[in-house]
Write a protein that holds these residues in place. Structure first.
Motif, short mmCIF file in Angstrom:
data_model
loop_
_atom_site.label_atom_id
_atom_site.label_comp_id
_atom_site.label_asym_id
_atom_site.label_seq_id
_atom_site.Cartn_x
_atom_site.Cartn_y
_atom_site.Cartn_z
N ASN A 145 34.01 73.69 87.41
CA ASN A 145 34.45 73.36 85.91
C ASN A 145 33.24 72.05 85.44
O ASN A 145 33.29 72.67 83.97
CB ASN A 145 35.31 72.25 86.51
CG ASN A 145 36.65 73.74 86.90
OD1 ASN A 145 36.70 74.85 86.07
ND2 ASN A 145 37.86 73.53 87.53
N ALA A 149 31.72 72.67 81.74
CA ALA A 149 31.75 72.11 80.85
C ALA A 149 30.92 70.79 80.05
O ALA A 149 30.37 71.42 78.72
CB ALA A 149 32.95 70.73 81.01
N THR A 189 34.04 76.22 80.29
CA THR A 189 34.61 75.55 81.13
C THR A 189 35.48 76.59 82.30
O THR A 189 35.49 76.75 83.67
CB THR A 189 35.68 74.15 81.03
OG1 THR A 189 35.28 72.76 80.11
CG2 THR A 189 36.09 73.57 82.27
N VAL A 190 36.29 77.12 81.59
CA VAL A 190 36.50 77.90 82.38
C VAL A 190 35.62 78.92 83.43
O VAL A 190 35.79 79.38 84.48
CB VAL A 190 37.67 79.03 82.02
CG1 VAL A 190 38.13 80.28 82.00
CG2 VAL A 190 39.03 78.55 81.04
N GLY A 193 34.78 77.28 86.11
CA GLY A 193 35.64 77.91 87.39
C GLY A 193 36.25 78.64 88.52
O GLY A 193 35.71 79.42 89.45
#
Length: 205
Positions: A145, A149, A189-190, A193
């Motif tokens: 994550n 980002a 960011t997704v 993850g």
């Protein structure tokens, strides 16, 4: 009677092959590094990158169908298929440095996560059960994550605008709207993850 050349041959062998090209001698450390590369780690990173690329492309298309076409325009194909292919390629490519980062900073990141979970009650409740179940995968999701980002900021504010301006010669196609930048950062960011999750699951087996 002992062979007078025997000691000479032994000495030459200890120093290496005298016929070996000088460039191979100079690049020997590089070849050793390449031989020691963890192939499974890179395979896990690519698998995670492809999965993250899928989610990233889906989010971009749900936000703005034209946006995914603009991504495809970066390689001269302003279509949905082109945009998805670019996102898959970017997902796999961006995942490779993640493996290097994860390999070198996992211990420090785990220590930081444990420190945060011990100091903050809000973080302790969700993190402690996850860390007990799979500390490595949970850590990789968090690291992914953060990594995603950072990639989102670089891509949305610098890389993609410059690339689109150069390849399409249409400055208006550059996503400068704050909402578009925010969506881009959230998307990556997704992606990060998902990358960390798949990466951790593959290597945790």
């Amino acid at each position: 009677m002992p062979d007078p050349d025997a000691s000479t041959d032994t000495d030459a062998g200890s120093d290496g092959d005298p016929d070996e090209p000088p460039y191979r001698v100079a690049l020997a450390p590089l070849f050793e590094t390449i031989d020691s590369i963890d192939g499974r780690g890179f395979e896990a990173a690519i698998a995670g990158g492809l999965a993250g690329g899928f989610q990233a492309a889906l989010l971009i298309q749900l936000y703005d169908t034209d946006a995914i076409r603009r991504v495809g325009a970066a390689v001269g194909t302003s279509t949905l298929d082109g945009g998805w292919l670019v996102m898959f390629a970017l997902g796999a490519l961006v995942a490779l440095p993640f493996h290097v980062l994860a390999s070198s900073s996992t211990d420090a990141f785990v220590s930081r996560v444990l420190t945060l979970s011990s100091r903050h009650e809000i973080l302790r409740k969700p993190l402690v059960p996850l860390l007990r179940r799979s500390a490595f995968t949970t850590t990789m999701v968090g690291l992914g994550n953060v990594y995603g980002a950072a990639v989102g900021v670089v891509v949305s504010l610098f890389a993609l605008p410059i690339w689109l301006a150069v390849t399409t010669s249409v400055p208006s196609a550059v996503p400068t709207h704050p909402a578009a930048v925010l969506v881009e950062v959230i998307t990556w960011t997704v992606y990060g993850g998902t990358l960390g999750l798949v990466y951790g699951l593959v290597l945790d087996q």
